[in-house]
Write a protein that holds these residues in place. Structure first.
Motif, mmCIF file in Angstrom:
data_model
loop_
_atom_site.group_PDB
_atom_site.id
_atom_site.type_symbol
_atom_site.label_atom_id
_atom_site.label_comp_id
_atom_site.label_asym_id
_atom_site.label_seq_id
_atom_site.Cartn_x
_atom_site.Cartn_y
_atom_site.Cartn_z
ATOM 1 N N SER A 74 0.830 -1.209 0.000
ATOM 2 C CA SER A 74 0.000 0.000 0.000
ATOM 3 C C SER A 74 0.862 1.255 0.000
ATOM 4 N N GLU A 75 2.117 1.078 0.389
ATOM 5 C CA GLU A 75 3.062 2.200 0.442
ATOM 6 C C GLU A 75 4.369 1.711 -0.181
ATOM 7 N N MET A 76 4.482 1.866 -1.490
ATOM 8 C CA MET A 76 5.567 1.244 -2.234
ATOM 9 C C MET A 76 6.932 1.815 -1.883
ATOM 10 N N ARG A 77 7.884 0.921 -1.835
ATOM 11 C CA ARG A 77 9.295 1.265 -1.735
ATOM 12 C C ARG A 77 10.039 0.389 -2.746
ATOM 13 N N PRO A 78 11.245 0.770 -3.136
ATOM 14 C CA PRO A 78 11.915 0.077 -4.245
ATOM 15 C C PRO A 78 11.969 -1.444 -4.154
ATOM 16 N N SER A 79 12.176 -2.009 -2.957
ATOM 17 C CA SER A 79 12.288 -3.471 -2.887
ATOM 18 C C SER A 79 10.944 -4.159 -2.715
ATOM 19 N N GLY A 80 9.847 -3.377 -2.575
ATOM 20 C CA GLY A 80 8.546 -4.036 -2.541
ATOM 21 C C GLY A 80 7.518 -3.486 -1.586
ATOM 22 N N VAL B 62 15.324 -7.781 -21.592
ATOM 23 C CA VAL B 62 15.046 -8.218 -20.223
ATOM 24 C C VAL B 62 14.151 -7.189 -19.545
ATOM 25 N N PHE B 63 13.039 -7.673 -18.992
ATOM 26 C CA PHE B 63 12.147 -6.820 -18.200
ATOM 27 C C PHE B 63 12.077 -7.381 -16.787
ATOM 28 N N GLU B 64 12.204 -6.495 -15.786
ATOM 29 C CA GLU B 64 12.069 -6.921 -14.395
ATOM 30 C C GLU B 64 10.997 -6.091 -13.705
ATOM 31 N N LYS B 65 10.127 -6.811 -13.019
ATOM 32 C CA LYS B 65 8.980 -6.213 -12.346
ATOM 33 C C LYS B 65 9.354 -5.825 -10.914
ATOM 34 N N GLN B 66 8.755 -4.754 -10.442
ATOM 35 C CA GLN B 66 8.937 -4.375 -9.048
ATOM 36 C C GLN B 66 7.999 -5.199 -8.173
ATOM 37 N N SER B 67 8.532 -5.701 -7.080
ATOM 38 C CA SER B 67 7.724 -6.495 -6.162
ATOM 39 C C SER B 67 6.564 -5.673 -5.609
ATOM 40 N N GLY B 68 5.361 -6.265 -5.638
ATOM 41 C CA GLY B 68 4.201 -5.636 -5.020
ATOM 42 C C GLY B 68 3.403 -4.704 -5.898
ATOM 43 N N VAL B 69 3.890 -4.399 -7.103
ATOM 44 C CA VAL B 69 3.207 -3.442 -7.973
ATOM 45 C C VAL B 69 2.228 -4.162 -8.892
ATOM 46 N N ASN B 70 1.029 -3.600 -9.011
ATOM 47 C CA ASN B 70 0.020 -4.122 -9.929
ATOM 48 C C ASN B 70 0.217 -3.437 -11.276
ATOM 49 N N SER B 71 0.825 -4.146 -12.241
ATOM 50 C CA SER B 71 1.191 -3.497 -13.501
ATOM 51 C C SER B 71 1.098 -4.474 -14.663
ATOM 52 N N SER B 72 0.687 -3.944 -15.821
ATOM 53 C CA SER B 72 0.753 -4.706 -17.064
ATOM 54 C C SER B 72 1.992 -4.254 -17.830
ATOM 55 N N VAL C 148 10.533 1.425 -11.279
ATOM 56 C CA VAL C 148 10.561 1.277 -9.823
ATOM 57 C C VAL C 148 9.954 2.513 -9.164
ATOM 58 N N ASN C 149 8.932 2.277 -8.339
ATOM 59 C CA ASN C 149 8.210 3.360 -7.663
ATOM 60 C C ASN C 149 8.583 3.445 -6.189
ATOM 61 N N LEU D 286 -2.921 12.205 -2.138
ATOM 62 C CA LEU D 286 -2.130 12.317 -3.361
ATOM 63 C C LEU D 286 -1.060 11.228 -3.361
ATOM 64 N N ASN D 287 -1.005 10.460 -4.427
ATOM 65 C CA ASN D 287 0.036 9.438 -4.549
ATOM 66 C C ASN D 287 1.328 10.130 -4.996
ATOM 67 N N GLN D 288 2.136 10.504 -3.995
ATOM 68 C CA GLN D 288 3.406 11.184 -4.285
ATOM 69 C C GLN D 288 4.468 10.122 -4.565
ATOM 70 N N ASN D 289 4.898 10.080 -5.804
ATOM 71 C CA ASN D 289 5.699 8.953 -6.268
ATOM 72 C C ASN D 289 6.987 9.428 -6.927
ATOM 73 N N PHE D 290 8.115 8.926 -6.419
ATOM 74 C CA PHE D 290 9.388 9.142 -7.102
ATOM 75 C C PHE D 290 9.667 7.875 -7.896
ATOM 76 N N ILE D 291 9.747 8.018 -9.213
ATOM 77 C CA ILE D 291 9.849 6.863 -10.096
ATOM 78 C C ILE D 291 11.233 6.810 -10.735
ATOM 79 N N LYS D 292 11.754 5.591 -10.875
ATOM 80 C CA LYS D 292 13.052 5.382 -11.509
ATOM 81 C C LYS D 292 12.906 4.422 -12.681
#
Length: 690
Positions: free
Chosen positions: A270-276, A639-649, A489-490, A541-547
């Motif tokens: 519910s509160e994303m960090r880089p590792s999940g 190569v694509f790598e998904k971030q743990s915990g993120v709901n994404s297509s 990565v969010n 507000l979903n304040q998100n720093f994205i990489k």
């Protein structure tokens, strides 16, 4: 023909045997006088005549019997030789089949399915028994030993089948022990029967050692006997060595001196960090003599509240917190790096440092894992809180209790987790075999999705974790890599618990021009559906720093949809005596609307990309790189790598260079799409000249 007179021969022999003339001895002869020569008168002709019985003919019946016997012997020998050669053909086919069963068993072991491995070894045993029965029926093993004098390969057949039978039986035994460990291991460590678990593991290691010795012998015999190189047995030996190393590492934790500690991070998506996800809570699992003697669930602020270190936090968080601690240390996309950093802060806290406690490793689980467990064990009644927790309401009810419950008034907002944990463990220990199998399948799926990640300081255990794709380690680009890499990565910074209501789509359009320049257009669309919720932490507000992680050498051409944000530190770090973390310093780029840096061997583009409740926004970035020279048959790897915990297509559209097409699509265009990607996707594409 007249017979020769016997007296002539007799006289001649008599003269030789009984000579009447004696020669003087050497001592009796005068010096210088030669001995006297003796001259014999031999008959002019000596005739030897073969005698035969007169009046009898040669026995025809004896000759016929001998001939028939010889023909029968040749027939029998031919029969055995024919069957021996057939046996060798059967052996070759069976050896390949058995090898395939062993390969299936290896895959089953790697997938934590000893029951499947046992079934494969059982089939191998049946195949072996079939050939052995045929050989015994005609005594072919005994005859092959005789042929071994002329063809050494035949001599090895009986020994090979003997070793193969022993190998199969021992492997079957190992499968049984492994199945028992998987079925009863959890019960043993929680029910004070850890000593039996340790004995089983030690027995398993002994059997594996014997099995490895047999695999070496079988590999050599296979090379001699069959049209095979024995590599299957080499692969089996390597896997057995790795399993033995793993078991050795596990024993060092279960049966090491004193107490051993493993941390379990509960990452909140519910509160994303880089590792999940934010590590709001964790458990300190204490092992001693093979038993879990303590399962201590805690708020992450407990150890951080006793941390005297003054470490500057990540730049993006400096308006949120003045200090860096375990709660925010999973700032690295590479999970082993995040795990090491969190454990570092835990061990520096007085809660553990004063008792000289260190951790052997950490396992991170997302809320989805707890949801899966509840689906298997069923709802949990928590009368103290007037709640029934199930798979659907777990996260929402826990967050409601933590944010507004009565325990918050006594400074223990996460006490409910201490109440639920032992109930959940009791249910897990009591699970039947059907439930265990169902849960194992779910855990396997969560590992693939990166909802479970593990890190261990013991290299033997960590190597196994890496091979099982459970380490959450960022893909390492090989030397001479031709292709592309993408990870999005969010990091939620003071954005409430909004990520549970965020959906995301990633759309990458890539092309290669005639000069070999790769041009990428990346569109990341995020939708905030928290506006329908009554709780403020979901509507924030979903304040998100994205990489954006990509291959080194890519350069930004343009970006839109992002925004700048001024982050003002709460204190002056220089005057307050704070220190910089060297790992953090390596990944932080220059300040700007887009921060370009390097992390985990990749180039990163970092920027702010926030979304209001009820809104949808798209971040679009164009970036390019030179240096890919197209040629016929060249392999391009993505190569694509998904971030743990993120709901994404995820969707990839790739255009080949002019004059080329992709072999995989038989077209200049290749498209890949998935609504629920695994933690890592690797795509190989081959260029073909049109």
């Amino acid at each position: 023909m007249p017979r020769a007179p016997k007296k002539n021969v007799s006289g001649f022999l008599q003269d030789i045997k009984h000579s009447s003339v004696s020669l003087p001895r050497a001592s009796e002869r005068p010096f210088g006088v030669a001995p006297t020569k003796r001259v014999f008168s031999a008959p002019k002709k000596i005739v030897f005549v073969k005698e035969r019985t007169v009046g009898h003919k040669a026995p025809f019946k004896t000759t016929r019997v001998f001939t028939i016997s010889a023909l029968a012997g040749l027939f029998i020998a031919g029969f055995f030789i024919f069957n021996i050669f057939n046996l060798k053909d059967d052996f070759t086919a069976s050896a390949k089949n058995i090898s395939a069963y062993f390969a299936d068993a290896k895959v089953a072991f790697l997938n934590f399915n000893p029951g499947g491995a046992k079934a494969s070894f059982l089939e191998a045993g049946r195949e072996l028994e079939s050939v052995r029965n045929k050989a015994n029926r005609y005594k072919l093993f005994e005859f092959s030993k005789l042929l071994g004098s002329f063809a050494p390969a035949f001599k090895e057949i009986p020994a090979f089948f003997g070793n193969l039978g022993q190998f199969s039986e021992l492997a079957f035994k190992i499968s049984n022990i492994s199945e028992r460990l998987l079925r009863d291991g959890a019960r043993s460590v929680f029910n004070g029967r850890g000593e039996y678990l340790i004995k089983d593991i030690e027995m398993l290691r002994t059997d594996i050692k014997t099995l490895r010795e047999l695999s070496v012998t079988l590999r050599n015999q296979t090379r001699m006997l069959a049209d095979m190189n024995g590599e299957d047995y080499l692969a089996m030996d390597i896997e057995l060595m790795r399993i033995d190393e793993l078991l050795g590492g596990i024993l060092s934790i279960l049966n090491g001196p004193g107490e051993r500690h493993i941390a379990i991070f509960f990452q909140n998506p519910s509160e994303m960090r880089p590792s999940g996800g934010f590590i709001g809570s964790y458990a300190d699992v204490v092992f001693q003599n093979g038993n879990i003697v303590k399962f201590d669930t805690r708020d992450i602020y407990d150890p951080d509240g006793q941390l005297d270190l003054k470490v500057i936090p990540p730049r993006q968080m400096q308006s949120l917190t003045a200090t860096w601690g375990a709660r925010d240390a999973n700032w690295f996309f590479n999970f082993p790096t995040s795990a090491q950093k969190v454990l570092y802060f835990l061990e520096k806290s007085k809660m553990y440092s004063e008792r000289i406690i260190t951790f052997d490793g950490a396992i991170a689980v997302n809320a989805n894992v707890v949801k899966d467990i509840l689906e298997v064990v069923g709802p949990i009644d928590v009368p103290e809180y007037d709640l029934v927790i199930d798979a659907e309401n777990f996260l929402l009810e826990i967050q409601e209790e933590v944010r507004t419950g009565r325990d918050r008034q006594i400074q223990q907002p996460k006490k409910i987790l201490k109440t639920i944990a032992p109930i959940l463990i009791k249910r897990l220990v009591a699970m039947n075999e059907t439930g265990q199998k169902e849960l194992i399948l779910k855990i396997r799926e969560r590992v693939a999705k990166k909802d479970i990640q593990a890190y261990f300081r013991d290299k033997r255990v960590q190597n196994f974790v890496l091979r099982s794709d459970a380490a959450g380690e960022v893909f390492q680009l090989p030397s001479g890599f031709f292709g592309d890499y993408l990870a999005v990565v969010n990091a939620n910074i003071a954005g409430g618990k909004t990520d549970i209501f965020m959906s995301q789509s990633i759309d990458l359009t890539s092309s290669i021009d005639a000069s070999g320049r790769i041009r990428n257009n990346l569109q990341i669309t995020r939708t905030h559906d928290g506006h329908t919720q009554k709780q403020s932490w979901y509507r924030a507000l979903n304040q998100n720093f994205i990489k954006i992680f990509t291959v080194p050498g890519f350069k930004i051409i343009s970006a839109q949809g992002n925004h700048a944000k001024t982050v003002k530190p709460q204190i002056d770090y220089d005057s307050a005596g704070y220190v910089k973390d060297p790992d953090l310093e390596k990944i932080e780029g220059e300040k700007g609307k887009i921060e370009i840096s390097n992390e985990a061997g990749k180039t990163t583009f970092g920027t702010w990309f926030s979304v209001e409740a009820g809104k949808t926004k798209t971040l679009e970035i164009d970036y390019e790189r030179e240096g890919f020279l197209p040629s016929d048959g060249k392999i391009y790897q993505f190569v694509f790598e998904k971030q743990s915990g993120v709901n994404s297509s995820f969707k990839l559209s790739f255009e080949a260079p002019p004059g080329f097409r992709w072999h995989e699509s038989n077209s200049a265009f290749f498209t890949y799409k998935t609504d629920n990607p695994n933690g890592r996707i690797i795509i190989h594409l081959t260029l073909i000249k049109s």
